[in-house]
Scaffold this active site. Structure first.
Site, PDB file in Angstrom:
ATOM      1  N   GLY A 156      -4.854 -26.900 -20.431  1.00  0.00           N
ATOM      2  CA  GLY A 156      -3.980 -25.957 -20.669  1.00  0.00           C
ATOM      3  C   GLY A 156      -3.598 -25.262 -18.899  1.00  0.00           C
ATOM      4  NE  ARG A 157      -0.515 -20.972 -20.581  1.00  0.00           N
ATOM      5  CZ  ARG A 157       0.122 -20.554 -21.607  1.00  0.00           C
ATOM      6  NH1 ARG A 157       1.417 -20.210 -21.388  1.00  0.00           N
ATOM      7  NH2 ARG A 157      -0.273 -20.326 -22.850  1.00  0.00           N
ATOM      8  CB  ALA A 239     -13.203 -22.570 -24.771  1.00  0.00           C
ATOM      9  NE  ARG A 240     -11.343 -17.252 -29.075  1.00  0.00           N
ATOM     10  CZ  ARG A 240     -10.860 -16.390 -27.968  1.00  0.00           C
ATOM     11  NH1 ARG A 240     -11.441 -16.664 -26.877  1.00  0.00           N
ATOM     12  NH2 ARG A 240      -9.848 -15.817 -27.815  1.00  0.00           N
ATOM     13  CD  GLU A 269     -17.933 -14.323 -28.666  1.00  0.00           C
ATOM     14  OE1 GLU A 269     -18.049 -15.075 -27.962  1.00  0.00           O
ATOM     15  OE2 GLU A 269     -16.666 -13.378 -28.319  1.00  0.00           O
ATOM     16  CG  HIS A 287     -15.596 -13.317 -25.173  1.00  0.00           C
ATOM     17  ND1 HIS A 287     -15.162 -13.676 -26.460  1.00  0.00           N
ATOM     18  CD2 HIS A 287     -14.546 -13.459 -24.411  1.00  0.00           C
ATOM     19  CE1 HIS A 287     -13.921 -14.332 -26.528  1.00  0.00           C
ATOM     20  NE2 HIS A 287     -13.494 -14.108 -25.227  1.00  0.00           N
ATOM     21  CB  ILE A 288     -17.001 -10.464 -19.396  1.00  0.00           C
ATOM     22  CG1 ILE A 288     -18.250 -11.342 -18.541  1.00  0.00           C
ATOM     23  CG2 ILE A 288     -17.830  -9.291 -20.163  1.00  0.00           C
ATOM     24  CD1 ILE A 288     -18.964 -10.906 -17.549  1.00  0.00           C
TER      25      ILE A 288
END
Ligand code: 8YV
Length: 328
Positions: A156-157, A239-240, A269, A287-288
């Site tokens: 994606g972007r 990503a996740r 998390e 997650h930054i």
């Protein structure tokens, strides 16, 4: 006329809160308490909108308990905290914050890739622990970034931003796999070649994950996939959590099945799999990837604009389920 009531579920920039207060009766959480699901539901009662940050799960049960809710505005591009079909069925609009974080997040993907390849945090821990007493020819020798093969899963972007950085900045050969192939124009701009997932796993020196989380992408990287990667390869996940099987990854890192990993997201998390905390060849960040002040400000303002746009003017900026608007 009474202003609509909205809930801001987490602490936000004070000026964003001020903007929201011009249009809404706002219940906020500037103390940034971590609410249980029941506490969230209790606070959602009577609200027309909610400002979420990706951690608040909005599903059929929450929607049934909060029938006044009309919009959930996520301050995140990812929206796996939303059960979008359930929201659409309940005629609740979901919005996210695309575009404003693309370049910042791609920058961070590259930062993590480079820190992982060049063993930056491992070296720093060693130095801080007072263990650096002499230079050695192989001390923290890592892998090259320039001229290597960059693999991207999810194009994606943000994936495209990483591809551009790799191809144009570091002379990397870029390969990618995605649900759908990019247009020839975009492929040329990113200097990226489409390959199968197997080829991507087999050929990448640095594999960056940038795909959305879903039931289909759960554990997209598990023991079988890790086994296909080069033993010299580095894996980066911005990503996740849940896309990587963290237990399997920790094992692969311990066994040196792959060289190293850089992780910004984790299964469950903010808890982190304990085995990841004890293997040395992993760079861990909380997650930054989108965390620069201008970008977080832009994300917060876009989420606020979506609430204002929809509840005040009937026109949200970045709707996820526009069919709700058509049905209204
Ligand atoms: C957010 C993110 O900071 O946008 C996303 O999808 O993962 C991050 O940019 C995080 O989700 C908290 O809102």
């Amino acid at each position: 006329m009474n202003k609509p009531a909205v809930l801001v579920a987490r602490a936000v920039f004070p000026e964003v809160l001020t903007r929201l207060e011009q249009h809404f009766q706002v219940e906020h959480n500037q103390a940034d308490e971590v609410w249980s699901r029941d506490q969230l539901v209790a606070r959602l009662k009577g609200k027309a909108g909610v400002f979420t940050t990706g951690g608040e799960r909005i599903d059929a049960e929450v929607l049934a308990a909060c029938p006044t809710l009309k919009i959930c505005a996520n301050m995140a591009v990812g929206f796996n905290n939303f059960d979008l079909p359930a929201m659409t069925a309940a005629k609740v609009l979901g919005t996210n914050t695309p575009d404003v974080l693309t370049e910042t997040t791609a920058d961070f993907g590259f930062a993590l890739l480079m820190a992982t390849a060049r063993r930056v945090t491992e070296g720093e821990h060693y130095l801080r622990a007072g263990q650096w007493t002499k230079w050695a020819y192989d001390m923290f020798a890592g892998s090259d970034v320039h001229g290597s093969t960059l693999g991207i899963l999810g194009m994606g972007r943000i994936g495209q931003g990483i591809a551009r950085r790799g191809a144009h900045g570091f002379g990397m050969k870029v390969i990618y796999h995605n649900r759908s192939r990019l247009s020839p124009e975009l492929e040329a701009e990113c200097k990226a070649s489409y390959v199968s997932k197997e080829e991507l796993l087999r050929s990448s020196d640095h594999l960056v994950l940038v795909l959305p989380y879903s039931a289909q992408s759960h554990h997209a990287i598990g023991p079988a996939e890790l086994a296909q990667m080069k033993p010299t390869a580095n894996l980066v996940n911005i990503a996740r959590g849940g896309i990587v099987d963290d237990a399997a990854l920790a094992q692969a890192l311990r066994d040196r099945r792959i060289a190293a990993a850089g992780l910004d997201v984790f299964e469950g998390e903010p808890k982190v799999h304990p085995d990841l905390l004890t293997v040395p060849n992993v760079v861990l960040t909380p997650h930054i990837a989108s965390a620069t002040v201008p970008t977080r400000r832009a994300m917060a303002n876009l989420a606020a604009d979506n609430l204002i746009g929809f509840l005040v003017n009937g026109k949200p900026l970045t709707p996820l389920n526009p069919e709700v608007l058509a049905a209204a």
